[in-house]
Design a protein around this motif. Sequence first.
Motif, PDB file in Angstrom:
ATOM      1  N   VAL A 195      63.402  73.503  48.582  1.00  0.00           N
ATOM      2  CA  VAL A 195      64.060  74.743  48.443  1.00  0.00           C
ATOM      3  C   VAL A 195      65.654  74.363  48.225  1.00  0.00           C
ATOM      4  O   VAL A 195      66.449  75.224  47.445  1.00  0.00           O
ATOM      5  CB  VAL A 195      63.971  75.558  49.722  1.00  0.00           C
ATOM      6  N   ALA A 196      66.217  73.489  48.853  1.00  0.00           N
ATOM      7  CA  ALA A 196      67.743  73.099  48.394  1.00  0.00           C
ATOM      8  C   ALA A 196      67.968  72.809  47.018  1.00  0.00           C
ATOM      9  O   ALA A 196      68.765  73.143  46.342  1.00  0.00           O
ATOM     10  CB  ALA A 196      67.969  71.908  49.219  1.00  0.00           C
ATOM     11  N   ALA A 197      66.628  71.789  46.524  1.00  0.00           N
ATOM     12  CA  ALA A 197      67.159  71.463  44.991  1.00  0.00           C
ATOM     13  C   ALA A 197      66.761  72.601  44.222  1.00  0.00           C
ATOM     14  O   ALA A 197      67.793  72.940  43.212  1.00  0.00           O
ATOM     15  CB  ALA A 197      65.776  70.529  44.655  1.00  0.00           C
ATOM     16  N   ALA A 198      66.159  73.642  44.583  1.00  0.00           N
ATOM     17  CA  ALA A 198      65.813  74.783  43.647  1.00  0.00           C
ATOM     18  C   ALA A 198      67.084  75.880  43.820  1.00  0.00           C
ATOM     19  O   ALA A 198      67.589  76.386  42.808  1.00  0.00           O
ATOM     20  CB  ALA A 198      64.654  75.650  44.379  1.00  0.00           C
ATOM     21  N   HIS A 199      67.670  75.951  45.133  1.00  0.00           N
ATOM     22  CA  HIS A 199      68.800  77.000  45.019  1.00  0.00           C
ATOM     23  C   HIS A 199      69.940  76.110  44.455  1.00  0.00           C
ATOM     24  O   HIS A 199      70.801  76.644  43.444  1.00  0.00           O
ATOM     25  CB  HIS A 199      69.102  76.907  46.483  1.00  0.00           C
ATOM     26  N   ALA A 200      70.252  74.810  44.571  1.00  0.00           N
ATOM     27  CA  ALA A 200      71.467  74.172  44.126  1.00  0.00           C
ATOM     28  C   ALA A 200      71.331  74.308  42.131  1.00  0.00           C
ATOM     29  O   ALA A 200      72.269  74.521  41.615  1.00  0.00           O
ATOM     30  CB  ALA A 200      71.384  72.592  44.359  1.00  0.00           C
ATOM     31  N   GLY A 201      70.043  74.134  41.797  1.00  0.00           N
ATOM     32  CA  GLY A 201      69.764  74.125  40.262  1.00  0.00           C
ATOM     33  C   GLY A 201      69.735  75.582  39.965  1.00  0.00           C
ATOM     34  O   GLY A 201      70.384  75.563  38.840  1.00  0.00           O
ATOM     35  N   CYS A 202      69.229  76.570  40.523  1.00  0.00           N
ATOM     36  CA  CYS A 202      69.473  78.003  40.129  1.00  0.00           C
ATOM     37  C   CYS A 202      70.884  78.407  40.008  1.00  0.00           C
ATOM     38  O   CYS A 202      71.216  78.974  39.069  1.00  0.00           O
ATOM     39  CB  CYS A 202      68.660  78.833  41.029  1.00  0.00           C
ATOM     40  N   PHE A 203      71.769  77.987  41.128  1.00  0.00           N
ATOM     41  CA  PHE A 203      72.990  78.336  41.241  1.00  0.00           C
ATOM     42  C   PHE A 203      73.949  77.755  40.147  1.00  0.00           C
ATOM     43  O   PHE A 203      74.643  78.253  39.461  1.00  0.00           O
ATOM     44  CB  PHE A 203      73.722  78.175  42.722  1.00  0.00           C
TER      45      PHE A 203
END
Length: 138
Positions: A52-60
Amino acid sequence: MKIARKASAHWAGSGKDGKGSLTTDSTVLNKTQYSFNTRFEDGVGTNPEELVAAAHAGCFAMQLAFNIQQAGFTADTLDVQCTITLQDGAITSSALKLDAAVPGLDKAKFDELVDHAEHNCPISKLFNAEISVESTLA
């Protein structure tokens, strides 16, 4: 535009002693190991919060890149770190730390674009948790 992405989880055994694997259709994750130890201790493998952290960092980062482009600038770099906090069985926060280099972009406009990305990237919209951003502009 509608996009559907898929991932799958396989688990065998009890919650504490069992083992699992995660696979994505893209095969970036391909039977990637996860377990109680990788989630709550220091085992080798991944865990849902890390993903989830990777997904949020990448999406942001991608949302911000589009915001910056729409404002007429191009980022040299956007480095985003995300820390997901799991507390008492719930994700309670997502803390984003951004280091950015965007030639010619003033701080006021930068802050406006960061705020928009914080609240409008698709992963941010998914959370029912506090989301924060700490940012710097070089």
